[in-house]
Design an enzyme around this catalytic site. Structure first.
Site, mmCIF file in Angstrom:
data_model
loop_
_atom_site.group_PDB
_atom_site.id
_atom_site.type_symbol
_atom_site.label_atom_id
_atom_site.label_comp_id
_atom_site.label_asym_id
_atom_site.label_seq_id
_atom_site.Cartn_x
_atom_site.Cartn_y
_atom_site.Cartn_z
ATOM 1 N N CYS A 129 -5.913 1.924 -4.446
ATOM 2 C CA CYS A 129 -5.398 2.545 -3.232
ATOM 3 C C CYS A 129 -6.319 3.697 -2.845
ATOM 4 C CB CYS A 129 -3.982 3.066 -3.501
ATOM 5 S SG CYS A 129 -3.199 3.681 -2.017
ATOM 6 N N CYS A 176 0.813 -1.212 0.000
ATOM 7 C CA CYS A 176 0.000 0.000 0.000
ATOM 8 C C CYS A 176 0.853 1.271 0.000
ATOM 9 C CB CYS A 176 -0.984 0.046 1.160
ATOM 10 S SG CYS A 176 -2.214 1.325 0.861
HETATM 11 C C1 LIG Z 1 -0.875 0.334 7.093
HETATM 12 C C2 LIG Z 1 -1.397 -0.448 5.931
HETATM 13 C C3 LIG Z 1 -2.372 0.095 5.128
HETATM 14 C C4 LIG Z 1 -2.862 -0.604 4.045
HETATM 15 N N1 LIG Z 1 -3.879 -0.039 3.315
HETATM 16 C C5 LIG Z 1 -4.425 -0.739 2.297
HETATM 17 C C6 LIG Z 1 -5.551 -0.207 1.593
HETATM 18 O O1 LIG Z 1 -6.066 0.871 1.905
HETATM 19 N N2 LIG Z 1 -6.074 -0.929 0.577
HETATM 20 C C7 LIG Z 1 -5.555 -2.145 0.235
HETATM 21 O O2 LIG Z 1 -6.069 -2.770 -0.682
HETATM 22 N N3 LIG Z 1 -4.469 -2.665 0.876
HETATM 23 C C8 LIG Z 1 -3.902 -2.004 1.907
HETATM 24 N N4 LIG Z 1 -2.845 -2.545 2.601
HETATM 25 C C9 LIG Z 1 -2.141 -3.730 2.055
HETATM 26 C C10 LIG Z 1 -2.788 -5.064 2.363
HETATM 27 O O3 LIG Z 1 -3.025 -5.210 3.729
HETATM 28 C C11 LIG Z 1 -1.865 -6.173 1.864
HETATM 29 O O4 LIG Z 1 -1.503 -5.912 0.529
HETATM 30 C C12 LIG Z 1 -2.526 -7.534 1.939
HETATM 31 O O5 LIG Z 1 -2.767 -7.864 3.288
HETATM 32 C C13 LIG Z 1 -1.650 -8.589 1.284
HETATM 33 O O6 LIG Z 1 -2.163 -9.863 1.486
HETATM 34 P P1 LIG Z 1 -1.191 -11.132 1.525
HETATM 35 O O7 LIG Z 1 -2.031 -12.326 1.747
HETATM 36 O O8 LIG Z 1 -0.280 -11.105 0.360
HETATM 37 O O9 LIG Z 1 -0.244 -10.877 2.799
HETATM 38 P P2 LIG Z 1 -0.701 -10.770 4.313
HETATM 39 O O10 LIG Z 1 -2.134 -10.425 4.433
HETATM 40 O O11 LIG Z 1 0.294 -9.883 4.967
HETATM 41 O O12 LIG Z 1 -0.533 -12.260 4.838
HETATM 42 C C14 LIG Z 1 0.691 -12.945 4.912
HETATM 43 C C15 LIG Z 1 0.513 -14.050 5.950
HETATM 44 O O13 LIG Z 1 1.629 -14.937 5.889
HETATM 45 C C16 LIG Z 1 1.968 -15.302 7.199
HETATM 46 N N5 LIG Z 1 3.368 -15.735 7.214
HETATM 47 C C17 LIG Z 1 4.485 -14.988 7.053
HETATM 48 N N6 LIG Z 1 5.581 -15.769 7.120
HETATM 49 C C18 LIG Z 1 5.140 -17.031 7.330
HETATM 50 C C19 LIG Z 1 5.784 -18.294 7.470
HETATM 51 N N7 LIG Z 1 7.129 -18.402 7.437
HETATM 52 N N8 LIG Z 1 5.038 -19.405 7.645
HETATM 53 C C20 LIG Z 1 3.665 -19.320 7.664
HETATM 54 N N9 LIG Z 1 2.996 -18.149 7.541
HETATM 55 C C21 LIG Z 1 3.734 -17.027 7.371
HETATM 56 C C22 LIG Z 1 1.743 -14.037 8.025
HETATM 57 O O14 LIG Z 1 1.598 -14.338 9.391
HETATM 58 C C23 LIG Z 1 0.465 -13.508 7.376
HETATM 59 O O15 LIG Z 1 -0.682 -13.972 8.024
HETATM 60 C C24 LIG Z 1 -2.348 -1.884 3.717
HETATM 61 C C25 LIG Z 1 -1.370 -2.450 4.538
HETATM 62 C C26 LIG Z 1 -0.898 -1.751 5.632
HETATM 63 C C27 LIG Z 1 0.141 -2.383 6.528
#
Ligand SMILES: Cc1cc2nc3c(=O)[nH]c(=O)nc-3n(C[C@H](O)[C@H](O)[C@H](O)COP(=O)(O)OP(=O)(O)OC[C@H]3O[C@@H](n4cnc5c(N)ncnc54)[C@H](O)[C@@H]3O)c2cc1C
Length: 446
Positions: free
Chosen positions: A375, A197
């Site tokens: 975004c 983000c």
């Molecule tokens: C402050 C902030 C604001 C944001 N604002 C927005 C917004 O307004 N709009 C939007 O669309 N997005 C936003 N995002 C981004 C969004 O949250 C992420 O892009 C999204 O969560 C990505 O999903 P993901 O499944 O790829 O990763 P995540 O949701 O981060 O999940 C990754 C998972 O993998 C797990 N993991 C890590 N390592 C291991 C391991 N070795 N073994 C097993 N599990 C593991 C973690 O515990 C976690 O649960 C924002 C993020 C932040 C931090």
């Protein structure tokens, strides 16, 4: 196998039992219980946004008993709401639910951390030494935060006046620093790495500005955004609107400035000038919001699944791995050349479902991901610019009006509607992004 035991001979009974159990397990391992516990048709790594939504979609496709999700955390967080938590508009508690409650029912939750992925043997090892094997693998491990790459952090967070919306441990410190602001510099940073983000580092600046105006302290504040990037935002249409806002609201934008050190005891932040190597600048702060350097998951980086930079190396159209056809990726951990957001993950989840259903039928994946990402640029406690764009950086707007304008309606969508959609639609694998609505609103023209 029939085992007869003599009731008076306990020592022999134990030996006999263990001998037979040993025999039995070695007989059984090939096709039954012991191996069934460790082998999954569909193994999902990571139980964040991408992992849980794909777990739900895979459950519907092949049955819960064939799906497992590996996730060590007890809590699942809706990270996008942390921007509003840092500004005091939502509580931290409202951002989290237990992982148990979001895990699709019947899907196996392997509560450990992935330590090693071995795609050549289709196995994964966890930190407690368990080996899991899979037929198909979905990697959804997110990205890693690196506060430790800034000298003085993370221990600097023990001091007041400093916070970071990027972690549940530090997001409430942002709100505390904002509330306790008296007089001086309010400094907001953007690191010299890819981030998730990319709008969030500046959203908190707009909210802080609005808060200081509301509380009559704005005149005592000098607000600055120190970013490593050479631009305010990557997509020109929205960047133009944001430049208008920073000028109108007297927010100072310093490009190519990278935070390298925090001296929290003295309330000093040290920046390097990326265009003039060796040149540094010390800024005294009354409030500091840190966006940490970020990078690929170290587990992926250390595996044959990574590209040269360490990201999961997937086909940008289908999300299938480029070298291992039984491996797929979604979300922040991948090298998909689009902005890393939850909105992108939602769109990807629909594509990936389609890709996997084709692969399971031995057919060629036929859907192409257009790179859709979004975004919501929160510019105050009641307005949002809703940036939506594709791989080419071309706006791909859902609504039939100019989304580069600040709008109250978009704020309600971000603050009130999206969290509901996340918990009740997206995590259940029922939300694949606004594509169908975009078509509807634009009469099938987009
Ligand atoms: C402050 C902030 C604001 C944001 N604002 C927005 C917004 O307004 N709009 C939007 O669309 N997005 C936003 N995002 C981004 C969004 O949250 C992420 O892009 C999204 O969560 C990505 O999903 P993901 O499944 O790829 O990763 P995540 O949701 O981060 O999940 C990754 C998972 O993998 C797990 N993991 C890590 N390592 C291991 C391991 N070795 N073994 C097993 N599990 C593991 C973690 O515990 C976690 O649960 C924002 C993020 C932040 C931090």
């Amino acid at each position: 196998v029939h085992i007869r035991l003599h009731p008076n001979n306990k020592g022999n009974k134990r030996k006999l039992l263990s001998a037979h159990v040993g025999d039995l397990s070695s007989v059984v391992v090939g096709n039954s219980h012991t191996s069934a516990k460790q082998h999954y048709k569909m193994l999902v790594l990571g139980g964040g946004s991408g992992g849980i939504s794909m777990g739900a979609r895979m459950k519907r496709m092949i049955g819960a008993e064939n799906v497992a999700v590996v996730e060590p955390s007890e809590m699942h967080y809706y990270q996008p709401i942390w921007t509003l938590v840092g500004a005091g508009a939502k509580t931290a508690a409202s951002s989290g639910r237990t992982t148990a409650s979001v895990m699709p029912s019947g899907v196996k939750w392997v509560k450990s951390k992935v330590q090693e992925i071995n795609p050549d043997t289709s196995t994964v090892r966890t930190d407690d030494g368990t080996e899991l094997s899979y037929e198909y693998l979905i990697v959804a491990l997110g990205m890693q935060l690196h506060y430790e790459k800034i000298k003085g952090l993370p221990e600097g967070f023990e001091h007041p006046k400093i916070g970071s919306n990027y972690s549940i441990q530090t997001v409430e410190k942002t709100w505390k620093a904002l509330q306790n602001f008296k007089e001086g510099n309010a400094v907001f940073t953007f690191p010299n790495t890819p981030v998730k983000c990319a709008g969030a580092p500046q959203k908190i600046m707009y909210l802080s500005d609005a808060f200081l105006r509301k509380t009559g302290k704005r005149e005592k504040a000098s607000i600055m955004y120190n970013t490593s990037l050479p631009v305010l935002f990557g997509i020109k249409k929205y960047a133009d609107s944001l430049w208008d806002i920073v000028k109108r609201r007297d927010l100072q934008v310093n490009l190519r400035q990278n935070l390298i050190e925090v001296r929290a005891d003295r309330q000093e932040a040290v920046f390097e000038n990326l265009d003039k190597p060796g040149e540094t600048k010390v800024i005294e702060y009354e409030m500091l919001h840190v966006t940490p350097p970020m990078g690929p998951s170290l587990v992926i980086k250390g595996s044959p699944l990574a590209d040269e930079a360490g990201w999961l190396d997937v086909n940008k159209d289908t999300l299938q791995h480029k070298r291992y056809p039984n491996v797929f990726g979604i979300g922040d951990c991948t090298n998909l050349p689009t902005a890393k957001t939850g909105a992108a993950v939602a769109a990807q989840s629909a594509i990936l479902k389609r890709t996997i259903s084709k692969v399971l039928k031995n057919e060629k994946p036929d859907t192409r991901y257009d790179g859709y990402t979004s975004c919501p640029l929160i510019t105050s406690y009641s307005t949002v610019i809703l940036a939506e764009f594709d791989y080419n950086g071309e706006p791909l707007e859902t609504f039939p009006f100019n989304q580069a304008k600040e709008r109250r309606l978009m704020y309600h969508m971000k603050a009130d509607l999206m969290p509901h959609l996340y918990w009740h639609g997206f995590l259940g694998g029922l939300w694949g992004g606004p594509g169908p609505y975009r078509k509807l609103f634009h009469l099938g023209m987009k």
